[in-house]
Design an enzyme around this catalytic site. Structure first.
Site, PDB file in Angstrom:
ATOM      1  N   HIS A 104       0.875  -1.181   0.000  1.00 35.57           N
ATOM      2  CA  HIS A 104       0.000   0.000   0.000  1.00 35.57           C
ATOM      3  C   HIS A 104       0.916   1.236   0.000  1.00 35.57           C
ATOM      4  O   HIS A 104       2.029   1.180   0.537  1.00 35.57           O
ATOM      5  CB  HIS A 104      -0.827  -0.048   1.289  1.00 35.57           C
ATOM      6  CG  HIS A 104      -1.890   0.991   1.412  1.00 35.57           C
ATOM      7  ND1 HIS A 104      -1.621   2.279   1.789  1.00 35.57           N
ATOM      8  CD2 HIS A 104      -3.222   0.923   1.232  1.00 35.57           C
ATOM      9  CE1 HIS A 104      -2.765   2.968   1.839  1.00 35.57           C
ATOM     10  NE2 HIS A 104      -3.749   2.167   1.500  1.00 35.57           N
TER      11      HIS A 104
ATOM     12  N   ASP B 256       3.197  -4.560   8.127  1.00 35.15           N
ATOM     13  CA  ASP B 256       2.003  -3.750   7.942  1.00 35.15           C
ATOM     14  C   ASP B 256       0.802  -4.683   8.109  1.00 35.15           C
ATOM     15  O   ASP B 256       0.464  -5.457   7.212  1.00 35.15           O
ATOM     16  CB  ASP B 256       2.027  -3.113   6.544  1.00 35.15           C
ATOM     17  CG  ASP B 256       0.771  -2.306   6.262  1.00 35.15           C
ATOM     18  OD1 ASP B 256      -0.171  -2.355   7.090  1.00 35.15           O
ATOM     19  OD2 ASP B 256       0.717  -1.641   5.208  1.00 35.15           O
TER      20      ASP B 256
ATOM     21  N   GLN C 267      -4.276  -4.982   6.999  1.00 32.41           N
ATOM     22  CA  GLN C 267      -5.264  -5.910   6.427  1.00 32.41           C
ATOM     23  C   GLN C 267      -5.211  -7.293   7.063  1.00 32.41           C
ATOM     24  O   GLN C 267      -6.007  -8.155   6.684  1.00 32.41           O
ATOM     25  CB  GLN C 267      -5.052  -6.043   4.909  1.00 32.41           C
ATOM     26  CG  GLN C 267      -5.285  -4.779   4.128  1.00 32.41           C
ATOM     27  CD  GLN C 267      -6.735  -4.291   4.176  1.00 32.41           C
ATOM     28  OE1 GLN C 267      -7.653  -5.018   4.531  1.00 32.41           O
ATOM     29  NE2 GLN C 267      -6.937  -3.036   3.813  1.00 32.41           N
TER      30      GLN C 267
ATOM     31  N   LYS D 178     -10.368  -0.306  10.582  1.00 36.92           N
ATOM     32  CA  LYS D 178     -10.501  -1.519   9.752  1.00 36.92           C
ATOM     33  C   LYS D 178     -10.823  -2.731  10.621  1.00 36.92           C
ATOM     34  O   LYS D 178     -10.932  -3.847  10.130  1.00 36.92           O
ATOM     35  CB  LYS D 178      -9.217  -1.768   8.962  1.00 36.92           C
ATOM     36  CG  LYS D 178      -8.924  -0.689   7.907  1.00 36.92           C
ATOM     37  CD  LYS D 178      -7.696  -1.056   7.117  1.00 36.92           C
ATOM     38  CE  LYS D 178      -7.133   0.098   6.316  1.00 36.92           C
ATOM     39  NZ  LYS D 178      -7.936   0.463   5.149  1.00 36.92           N
TER      40      LYS D 178
ATOM     41  N   CYS E 202      -4.758   2.455  -3.698  1.00 39.80           N
ATOM     42  CA  CYS E 202      -3.547   2.985  -3.055  1.00 39.80           C
ATOM     43  C   CYS E 202      -2.388   2.009  -3.174  1.00 39.80           C
ATOM     44  O   CYS E 202      -1.605   1.830  -2.219  1.00 39.80           O
ATOM     45  CB  CYS E 202      -3.784   3.328  -1.583  1.00 39.80           C
ATOM     46  SG  CYS E 202      -4.944   4.638  -1.352  1.00 39.80           S
TER      47      CYS E 202
HETATM   48  N1  PLP Z   1      -1.582  -0.645   4.748  1.00 44.01           N
HETATM   49  C1  PLP Z   1      -2.502  -1.373   4.114  1.00 44.01           C
HETATM   50  C2  PLP Z   1      -2.145  -2.741   3.641  1.00 44.01           C
HETATM   51  C3  PLP Z   1      -3.779  -0.866   3.913  1.00 44.01           C
HETATM   52  O1  PLP Z   1      -4.702  -1.596   3.285  1.00 44.01           O
HETATM   53  C4  PLP Z   1      -4.081   0.433   4.393  1.00 44.01           C
HETATM   54  C5  PLP Z   1      -5.407   1.033   4.147  1.00 44.01           C
HETATM   55  O2  PLP Z   1      -6.132   0.643   3.260  1.00 44.01           O
HETATM   56  C6  PLP Z   1      -3.085   1.142   5.053  1.00 44.01           C
HETATM   57  C7  PLP Z   1      -1.849   0.578   5.213  1.00 44.01           C
HETATM   58  C8  PLP Z   1      -3.332   2.519   5.574  1.00 44.01           C
HETATM   59  O3  PLP Z   1      -4.312   2.512   6.551  1.00 44.01           O
HETATM   60  P1  PLP Z   1      -4.917   3.893   7.095  1.00 44.01           P
HETATM   61  O4  PLP Z   1      -5.447   4.620   5.894  1.00 44.01           O
HETATM   62  O5  PLP Z   1      -5.974   3.472   8.042  1.00 44.01           O
HETATM   63  O6  PLP Z   1      -3.803   4.629   7.738  1.00 44.01           O
END
Ligand code: PLP
Length: 400
Positions: free
Chosen positions: A117, A194, A197, A220, A358
């Protein structure tokens, strides 16, 4: 499963019952979380840590109990290892800044992967620009899984950190992070996972994973927006400088010199989201009342049922088909633009996401303008998928 606990699922969209399949973007909130937010603002809202008065003490107790709740949920050794942030993005930015200040010099290398992401790309890229360091990228195999041999080949004496996603937000693939961590540790390289998800879909135990850092977002995980977690091993966090300055993170401030607070406060400048942390604890209680393993099994069944049924659609291309996934499926149908399908589905009450999610480097790699992504939460059921597939048939017929 437990649909009635989520008031928003009774909403109608264009006079159709809402079928919410955009859980990877954000999840809906159970009544218990909504109640916690109302309770906090109704009964004990007061700024924490520095008040002698009753409300401040109650708010402080709730916030610190929530920190312990998160530590227990993630299997951390101590609540000191749990930093409250604004979200997974904020967590990675804080880590990139702080770790970068402490350890990254010109020519050093940081390894991420092709399926990250933007939140796990750009902060490292910015750090690399600042420090003249080098960002290296783990490539994918033909089936879109991470190429672990190539990862091993990328490691050099200059590698200072590996940061990879546990579950791809586009493909749903569960990455072999245990193996990645083992390999990195055999070279004494710390690893950030990370978990944005993975934490909503899989049981997480950071001590068993042995990751050095782990990030996730409350919104999430059926919790409130504006709250995230940066987990770090206590020893490592103790050796990192603060990422932001302000109230709370200090011990003493003089114009000549400031000394910093201990963990976890050293990383929490300013008034924290203490109502959010309380509501997040309620979300974690809710998840645990169902059981993370039950949720995982339920979503795995839904994902494989959805993948099965998607194959009915002529000219469909399901990405990473057949690989074990955590609640996320991406696909395209022939040359139809994903946006067109998403728009028609929306008018039939189905919320899916379309676009680059993203993760532009991954979408570029797939050589498509974007994908259609259906992602599942604990409240989705087979009837949702049947409604989605029927609507998808209609949309594809209209656009073909
Ligand atoms: N990392 C991953 C794999 C994600 O799917 C997301 C959000 O979709 C993020 C990071 C960023 O999360 P946030 O927008 O809640 O900071």
């Amino acid at each position: 499963m437990n649909r009635t606990d989520f008031p928003i699922l009774n909403e109608q969209v264009y006079n159709r019952p809402l079928v919410y399949l955009d859980n990877a973007a954000t999840t809906q909130k159970p009544q218990a979380v909504l109640n916690a937010i109302i309770e906090g603002y109704t009964h004990w809202n007061a700024n924490i840590h520095r008040g002698v008065h009753h409300l401040s003490q109650v708010a402080t107790q709730h916030h610190e109990a929530a920190r312990q709740r998160v530590a227990d949920f993630l299997g951390a050794q101590s609540a000191n290892e749990i930093i409250f942030t604004k979200g997974a993005t904020d967590s990675i930015n804080m880590l990139a800044f702080s770790f970068g200040e402490a350890y990254i010099h010109e020519g050093d290398e940081i390894i991420i992967s092709q399926m990250e992401h933007h939140s796990n790309i750009v902060p490292w890229q910015m750090l690399c620009e600042r420090k003249k360091a080098i960002l290296k990228v783990i490539p994918l195999n033909d089936d879109l899984s991470l190429n672990i041999d190539a990862f091993q080949a990328l490691i050099s004496p200059k590698t200072k950190l590996v940061s990879v996603t546990h579950v791809s937000n586009v493909l749903g693939i569960i990455n072999p992070v245990e193996q990645i961590i083992r390999i990195a540790h055999s070279h004494n390289i710390p690893v950030c996972i990370d978990g944005a998800q993975s934490a909503p879909h899989l049981p997480i135990n950071v001590q068993q994973l042995d990751c050095d850092f782990f990030v996730c977002s409350a919104h999430k995980m059926y919790g409130p927006t504006g709250l995230g977690i940066l987990y770090g091993k206590e020893l490592l966090l103790n050796n990192l400088p603060p990422a932001e300055g302000g109230g709370e993170m200090i011990e003493h401030v003089r114009f000549e010199h400031t000394t910093y607070n201990t963990l976890p406060y050293k990383f929490e400048a300013g008034t924290p989201n203490f109502i959010g942390s309380y509501a997040f604890a309620a979300a974690l209680d809710y998840i645990d009342s169902i059981g993370m393993t039950t949720i995982q099994q339920h979503e795995a069944e839904l994902t494989s049922y959805a993948e099965q049924r998607l194959k009915e659609i002529p000219n469909i291309r399901i990405y990473a088909q057949g690989l074990t996934k955590a609640g996320v499926i991406s696909f395209n149908v022939g040359t139809i633009h994903p946006f067109d399908i998403g728009t028609l589905l929306d008018h039939m009450g189905i919320a899916v996401r379309t676009g680059h999610h993203c993760a532009e480097p991954l979408i570029d790699y797939l050589q498509v303008p974007g994908t259609i992504r259906a992602s599942f939460g604990l409240y989705n059921d087979k009837a949702d998928i049947d409604t989605f597939i029927a609507a998808l048939h209609k949309a594809v017929d209209m656009l073909s």
